[in-house]
Design a protein around this motif. Structure first.
Motif, short mmCIF file in Angstrom:
data_model
loop_
_atom_site.label_atom_id
_atom_site.label_comp_id
_atom_site.label_asym_id
_atom_site.label_seq_id
_atom_site.Cartn_x
_atom_site.Cartn_y
_atom_site.Cartn_z
N ALA A 25 0.83 -1.21 0.00
CA ALA A 25 0.00 0.00 0.00
C ALA A 25 0.86 1.26 0.00
CB ALA A 25 -0.95 -0.01 1.19
N VAL B 24 1.30 4.06 -3.19
CA VAL B 24 0.54 5.11 -2.50
C VAL B 24 -0.33 5.95 -3.45
CG1 VAL B 24 2.39 6.85 -2.49
CG2 VAL B 24 0.67 6.85 -0.67
N ALA B 25 0.14 6.22 -4.64
CA ALA B 25 -0.66 7.03 -5.57
C ALA B 25 -1.96 6.32 -5.95
CB ALA B 25 0.15 7.35 -6.83
N ASP B 26 -1.93 5.01 -5.96
CA ASP B 26 -3.12 4.23 -6.29
C ASP B 26 -3.96 3.88 -5.06
OD1 ASP B 26 -2.34 4.15 -8.98
OD2 ASP B 26 -1.20 2.30 -8.69
N THR B 27 -3.30 3.57 -3.95
CA THR B 27 -4.02 3.02 -2.79
C THR B 27 -4.38 4.05 -1.73
OG1 THR B 27 -2.05 2.56 -1.43
CG2 THR B 27 -2.72 0.87 -3.06
N HIS B 28 -3.57 5.09 -1.60
CA HIS B 28 -3.70 6.07 -0.52
C HIS B 28 -3.68 5.40 0.85
CE1 HIS B 28 -4.23 9.48 -3.20
NE2 HIS B 28 -4.85 8.60 -3.98
N VAL B 29 -3.06 4.23 0.93
CA VAL B 29 -2.89 3.45 2.16
C VAL B 29 -4.22 3.36 2.92
CG1 VAL B 29 -1.43 3.04 4.18
CG2 VAL B 29 -0.49 4.28 2.20
N PRO B 30 -5.05 2.42 2.54
CA PRO B 30 -6.40 2.31 3.11
C PRO B 30 -6.42 2.09 4.62
CG PRO B 30 -6.13 0.85 1.21
CD PRO B 30 -4.77 1.40 1.53
N ASP B 31 -7.50 2.55 5.23
CA ASP B 31 -7.68 2.37 6.67
C ASP B 31 -7.64 0.91 7.07
OD1 ASP B 31 -7.91 5.11 7.03
OD2 ASP B 31 -10.11 5.09 7.01
N TRP C 69 -4.14 -0.18 7.55
CA TRP C 69 -3.65 0.40 8.80
C TRP C 69 -4.16 -0.39 10.00
CZ3 TRP C 69 -0.18 2.86 11.32
CH2 TRP C 69 -0.45 3.48 12.54
#
Length: 145
Positions: A94, A98-105, A108
């Motif tokens: 992720a 990052v540009a594709d996923t935006h690091v999902p909650d 996290w």
């Protein structure tokens, strides 16, 4: 492909600073086999031949099983990885994408139970540093020996 630029000789100070990040990572709580798995996975995603070659070798030297290394790109579909490793691999993917996923909650929430806050920062340092090395090696066409 021909090497475009030897970035070590072109700017030794910049490479020394990247090396200092690696020294910090080596002193972190992230164990060597996990660190090499994550470096290898980032290098697979980015398509960095030099780093794939180096981190495969480093992972084997750190005691990693070749079976796990061979199936790393399909880690979700194998029984070979622990919950902690799976959380770290998902986080690594992720962050790298990052540009594709935006690091999902959800990613996290999955990683938090497995790592301390300090270890999470160390993981981020490891992931961003190998992404930096990949970009240097790919852009300047550093080739495996």
């Amino acid at each position: 492909m021909d090497t475009r630029l030897n970035f070590y000789t072109a700017n030794p100070e910049a490479m020394r600073l990247l090396g200092a990040l690696e020294q910090r990572i080596a002193k972190s709580g992230i164990d060597k086999p996990l660190a090499e798995l994550l470096r290898l996975r980032v290098s697979q995603i980015n398509g960095c031949a030099f780093c794939l070659d180096m981190h495969f070798s480093d992972a084997v030297k750190a005691g990693e099983q070749t079976r796990r290394l061979a199936s790393l790109s399909a880690w979700r579909e194998t029984p070979f990885f622990s919950d902690r490793e799976r959380a770290a691999l998902a986080w690594t993917e992720a962050v790298t994408l990052v540009a594709d996923t935006h690091v999902p909650d959800a990613v996290w929430e999955d990683i938090r139970p497995h790592f301390t806050p300090e270890e999470l920062v160390d993981l981020m340092l490891l992931i961003t540093t190998i992404n930096t090395w990949n970009r240097f090696a790919i852009a300047f066409r550093k080739m495996p020996a």
